[in-house]
Design a protein around this motif. Structure first.
Motif, PDB file in Angstrom:
ATOM      1  N   PHE A  92       0.828  -1.205   0.000  1.00 28.81           N
ATOM      2  CA  PHE A  92       0.000   0.000   0.000  1.00 28.81           C
ATOM      3  C   PHE A  92       0.866   1.260   0.000  1.00 28.81           C
ATOM      4  N   ILE A  93       1.851   1.304   0.882  1.00 31.73           N
ATOM      5  CA  ILE A  93       2.739   2.475   0.976  1.00 31.73           C
ATOM      6  C   ILE A  93       3.494   2.679  -0.328  1.00 31.73           C
ATOM      7  N   HIS A 117       5.549  -0.800  -8.937  1.00 35.21           N
ATOM      8  CA  HIS A 117       6.470  -0.843  -7.802  1.00 35.21           C
ATOM      9  C   HIS A 117       5.802  -1.493  -6.580  1.00 35.21           C
ATOM     10  N   GLY A 118       4.513  -1.208  -6.399  1.00 40.34           N
ATOM     11  CA  GLY A 118       3.773  -1.833  -5.304  1.00 40.34           C
ATOM     12  C   GLY A 118       3.722  -3.347  -5.450  1.00 40.34           C
ATOM     13  N   ILE A 119       3.476  -3.812  -6.681  1.00 38.20           N
ATOM     14  CA  ILE A 119       3.432  -5.254  -6.937  1.00 38.20           C
ATOM     15  C   ILE A 119       4.788  -5.891  -6.660  1.00 38.20           C
ATOM     16  N   ILE A 120       5.849  -5.266  -7.126  1.00 45.06           N
ATOM     17  CA  ILE A 120       7.199  -5.795  -6.880  1.00 45.06           C
ATOM     18  C   ILE A 120       7.473  -5.862  -5.384  1.00 45.06           C
ATOM     19  N   MET A 121       7.098  -4.818  -4.655  1.00 45.53           N
ATOM     20  CA  MET A 121       7.274  -4.811  -3.200  1.00 45.53           C
ATOM     21  C   MET A 121       6.496  -5.956  -2.563  1.00 45.53           C
ATOM     22  N   LEU A 122       5.255  -6.165  -3.018  1.00 47.96           N
ATOM     23  CA  LEU A 122       4.429  -7.231  -2.456  1.00 47.96           C
ATOM     24  C   LEU A 122       5.033  -8.608  -2.736  1.00 47.96           C
ATOM     25  N   ILE A 123       5.523  -8.818  -3.936  1.00 50.79           N
ATOM     26  CA  ILE A 123       6.149 -10.097  -4.273  1.00 50.79           C
ATOM     27  C   ILE A 123       7.366 -10.341  -3.380  1.00 50.79           C
ATOM     28  N   MET A 124       8.213  -9.333  -3.264  1.00 52.90           N
ATOM     29  CA  MET A 124       9.440  -9.496  -2.463  1.00 52.90           C
ATOM     30  C   MET A 124       9.133  -9.700  -0.981  1.00 52.90           C
ATOM     31  N   GLU A 128      -8.888   2.418  -9.390  1.00 54.92           N
ATOM     32  CA  GLU A 128      -7.771   1.595  -8.921  1.00 54.92           C
ATOM     33  C   GLU A 128      -7.401   1.898  -7.476  1.00 54.92           C
ATOM     34  N   SER A 129      -7.322   3.168  -7.121  1.00 55.91           N
ATOM     35  CA  SER A 129      -6.915   3.533  -5.761  1.00 55.91           C
ATOM     36  C   SER A 129      -7.911   3.008  -4.717  1.00 55.91           C
ATOM     37  N   PHE A 130      -9.193   2.981  -5.071  1.00 56.38           N
ATOM     38  CA  PHE A 130     -10.195   2.425  -4.157  1.00 56.38           C
ATOM     39  C   PHE A 130      -9.973   0.930  -3.985  1.00 56.38           C
ATOM     40  N   TRP A 131      -9.723   0.227  -5.109  1.00 56.43           N
ATOM     41  CA  TRP A 131      -9.479  -1.215  -5.037  1.00 56.43           C
ATOM     42  C   TRP A 131      -8.269  -1.514  -4.167  1.00 56.43           C
ATOM     43  N   VAL A 132      -7.197  -0.757  -4.324  1.00 52.53           N
ATOM     44  CA  VAL A 132      -5.997  -0.969  -3.519  1.00 52.53           C
ATOM     45  C   VAL A 132      -6.313  -0.772  -2.038  1.00 52.53           C
ATOM     46  N   SER A 133      -7.000   0.305  -1.712  1.00 54.54           N
ATOM     47  CA  SER A 133      -7.369   0.554  -0.313  1.00 54.54           C
ATOM     48  C   SER A 133      -8.272  -0.556   0.219  1.00 54.54           C
ATOM     49  N   PHE A 134      -9.217  -0.993  -0.592  1.00 57.81           N
ATOM     50  CA  PHE A 134     -10.103  -2.071  -0.176  1.00 57.81           C
ATOM     51  C   PHE A 134      -9.325  -3.364   0.041  1.00 57.81           C
TER      52      PHE A 134
END
Length: 179
Positions: A19-20, A29-36, A147-153
């Protein structure tokens, strides 16, 4: 640190970092962070628990596959659909084991919880409905909201909904518990 709290942090930590990172640097970048961080979380869980956390490995695999596809094809839809697929797969696994193998797999997973088979059957049904509900809810949100709503959800909606549902299952456990 309490084992349950540590497990909760290891599961929630990657989502918060996703999220951050998403807010600061965008979806890829968020996806890469989540994978790592999810991969790191599984490794840390293995080191601390001395066993492979199967559900966490399945989640990490889905994150890596769907996140990787989203980045490779530059198409976020893969990532948006990951929660739908994983929830439907969990629901189908419960349906398959219950109705075709005649096994209550949750009874094996949560072996320390002692309940009647009727109780396990009802809890299994509840989880099937819940996984289908989450999959459909994810579809509704990513297809109709920004998209931003989906991410927050994904970060702040699914976790509380899941915790509330799990807490409601305590009643079923108490009702069908035996010693």
């Amino acid at each position: 640190m309490n084992k349950s709290l540590r497990r909760f942090l290891l599961e929630l930590g990657p989502l918060l970092l996703f999220f951050i990172t998403y807010r600061r640097s965008g979806m890829n970048h968020g996806i890469i962070m989540l994978i790592m961080t999810t991969t790191l979380s599984v490794i840390i869980s293995y080191i601390l628990e001395k066993k492979i956390p199967i559900i966490a490995v399945i989640g990490a695999t889905f994150i890596a596959v769907f996140g990787g596809l989203a980045i490779y094809f530059n198409n976020k839809i893969f990532f948006f659909m990951k929660p739908t697929f994983i929830n439907f797969i969990f629901a189908m696994a419960l349906i398959y084991t219950k109705f075709f193998q005649k096994k209550l797999i949750l009874k094996n997973i949560f072996e320390t919880v002692k309940m009647s088979n009727r109780g396990w059957s009802r809890v299994t049904d509840h989880w099937i409905y819940f996984f289908v509900f989450l999959g459909l809810l994810n579809e509704l949100i990513w297809r109709t909201q920004p998209e931003s709503f989906w991410v927050s959800f994904k970060v702040f909606g699914i976790v509380p909904i899941s915790l509330a549902f799990t807490a409601l299952q305590v009643y079923m456990v108490k009702k069908h518990k035996y010693h």
